[in-house]
Design a protein around this motif. Sequence first.
Motif, short mmCIF file in Angstrom:
data_model
loop_
_atom_site.label_atom_id
_atom_site.label_comp_id
_atom_site.label_asym_id
_atom_site.label_seq_id
_atom_site.Cartn_x
_atom_site.Cartn_y
_atom_site.Cartn_z
N GLN B 74 18.14 -35.72 -35.41
CA GLN B 74 19.59 -35.89 -35.47
C GLN B 74 20.27 -34.59 -35.89
N SER B 75 21.56 -34.57 -35.78
CA SER B 75 22.30 -33.34 -36.03
C SER B 75 22.44 -33.07 -37.52
N PHE B 76 22.80 -31.86 -37.83
CA PHE B 76 23.08 -31.46 -39.20
C PHE B 76 24.09 -32.41 -39.82
N ALA B 77 25.13 -32.71 -39.06
CA ALA B 77 26.18 -33.58 -39.58
C ALA B 77 25.60 -34.93 -40.00
N GLU B 78 24.65 -35.43 -39.20
CA GLU B 78 24.11 -36.76 -39.50
C GLU B 78 23.21 -36.75 -40.72
N LEU B 79 22.60 -35.61 -41.00
CA LEU B 79 21.84 -35.54 -42.25
C LEU B 79 22.78 -35.33 -43.42
N HIS B 80 23.82 -34.56 -43.17
CA HIS B 80 24.69 -34.18 -44.26
C HIS B 80 25.67 -35.28 -44.65
N SER B 81 26.25 -35.88 -43.65
CA SER B 81 27.32 -36.84 -43.92
C SER B 81 26.82 -38.26 -43.70
N PHE B 82 26.89 -39.04 -44.77
CA PHE B 82 26.47 -40.43 -44.71
C PHE B 82 27.24 -41.18 -43.62
N ALA B 83 28.53 -40.92 -43.54
CA ALA B 83 29.37 -41.62 -42.58
C ALA B 83 28.94 -41.30 -41.15
N GLN B 84 28.75 -40.02 -40.88
CA GLN B 84 28.41 -39.65 -39.50
C GLN B 84 27.02 -40.15 -39.13
N TRP B 85 26.13 -40.16 -40.10
CA TRP B 85 24.80 -40.68 -39.81
C TRP B 85 24.89 -42.17 -39.51
N ALA B 86 25.58 -42.91 -40.39
CA ALA B 86 25.67 -44.35 -40.24
C ALA B 86 26.34 -44.72 -38.92
N ARG B 87 27.38 -44.01 -38.58
CA ARG B 87 28.10 -44.31 -37.35
C ARG B 87 27.22 -44.04 -36.13
N ALA B 88 26.53 -42.90 -36.14
CA ALA B 88 25.71 -42.53 -35.00
C ALA B 88 24.57 -43.52 -34.80
N ASN B 89 24.18 -44.22 -35.86
CA ASN B 89 23.08 -45.16 -35.76
C ASN B 89 23.54 -46.61 -35.70
N GLU B 155 36.29 -42.85 -45.59
CA GLU B 155 34.94 -43.10 -45.07
C GLU B 155 34.10 -41.84 -44.96
N SER B 156 34.71 -40.79 -44.42
CA SER B 156 33.95 -39.56 -44.22
C SER B 156 34.70 -38.37 -44.82
N VAL B 157 34.22 -37.91 -45.95
CA VAL B 157 34.84 -36.77 -46.61
C VAL B 157 34.71 -35.53 -45.74
#
Lengths: 248, 248
Positions: B74-89, B155-157
């Motif tokens: 997954q992307s850096f954003a998805e590791l870094h941001s809980f929101a982006q990870w959760a949304r992408a999954n 949701e996403s800082v």
Amino acid sequence: MVARYERIAEELRDDILTGVHPVGSQLPTEAELATRYEAARGTVRQAVAVLVAEGLVGSRQGARRIVLGRARSQSFAELHSFAQWARANGHRFGGQVMGQRRRDASPVETARLGTDEVLEVLRLRTLECEPVLVERTVYAGWVAGAVEALPPSCESVTEALYDSIGLVFAYGEHLIDAVAAGAEDARLLGVRRGSPLLRQRRITTTHEGRPVEWSEDRYRAGSVVFSIRNSIDANPLVRQAGDLRFGA
Amino acid sequence: MVARYERIAEELRDDILTGVHPVGSQLPTEAELATRYEAARGTVRQAVAVLVAEGLVGSRQGARRIVLGRARSQSFAELHSFAQWARANGHRFGGQVMGQRRRDASPVETARLGTDEVLEVLRLRTLECEPVLVERTVYAGWVAGAVEALPPSCESVTEALYDSIGLVFAYGEHLIDAVAAGAEDARLLGVRRGSPLLRQRRITTTHEGRPVEWSEDRYRAGSVVFSIRNSIDANPLVRQAGDLRFGA
DNA sequence: TAAGGGAACTTGTACAAACAAGCGAGCACA
DNA sequence: TGTGCTCGCTTGTTTGTACAAGTTCCCTTA
């Protein structure tokens, strides 16, 4: 014969480590480096790419590269093998087989390792004479014999298997999470039942992609930490929900 | 304009995912791929290098490349941001600020973030309406204003800061281990005190290497797993002894 | 003073060519 | 039979060139 770009990468890494290029500073441009090392720009780019992949240097189009940090990534062997990691970092360590038996593979294990029979081994590892790690490993049938031939106090299974049958561990997939210590964990590690452990589950394969082992390692809290550097461009670590794969 | 080698990498990744190139099989040679995609060999090599870096493909000199797995990094954003990870999954998720205050930076924080004043924020994150993550973040003084301006249920800082002041999180360093839940953790996450939590500590910086935040995240056991693939050639994850850096 | 436009600089992408080095299969020989 | 060697195949390294694209800084202009 070491590749040119690797030698250049090595020199640059040293310059970063020794403060010639301090953290936060700009790296010389590719053109400058090419002149300095009398190499083509492409070769310099390869060298810098190594440092970028290690997370030491940040890079983006148009802007000068920046030094991000000094810590150096360790080798695959050091992540994979407790012994090689401990030795490379100057720790005193040991290991002891606490139990070992052959048995039929469960359906899950057959799918994972591709064999009908497996060898199950329980090892306890120590760091500075303190027990820190319980290792439960399941080996594929075709390496079982070689593993059984090892002495119970064998320090490095990885190295021993290479020496005895030329086996090379080449690829690994790792899952990392936290679990509570079970009764056996607690007894072996000298902690209370239910206390937090860092769990690393992994599958290792050969160069050909043939699975060799499936292992579940449990570290006493505070004894080891996993570290990773990532960037908007390169991102090796992944977060997953719950226990999706690898079963319970 | 997406680069040619990225499109080729994308197609190859799809072929692996859909089983055109099954796990364990050999990838076509560089020459074949070059012909097929009407590209130079160097371009094809770049494409394959992406897949090797992702751990999907194994490569070594002289031998044909082999498909190792299908899971996609997954992307850096998805590791870094809980929101982006959760949304992408595809998870339902939420967040709530439980406390927030400005204060002087400790000496350690000054060294880490490079500012005298910091903003400390305590957030609780939910996944499928269950609390799973306690996030204690310390922001550098120069972003404190922008963070305070965000709604408590933001949701996403990460995304909000990009929208409001164009801030881009570019590099991160992460430390992962296990700890016991403290009283506050236990109350917020609805677990017993002392139960195991997966801890992720991280420092994030901008493109310029300027530190933005220092965060300690604690996940309820079983809620998330970190995953990584490595090889004898590429090895991003590192194991360290005890609490060396980042203090207690 | 502040916004805008450019020009120089720097990294990214793509192609072509040649040689080095490791792998693996098949062949010859003991 | 099986051991060892050679040869073709495949990936790795290096150089050179050209252009694309993003950044940074300065200078102009409103």
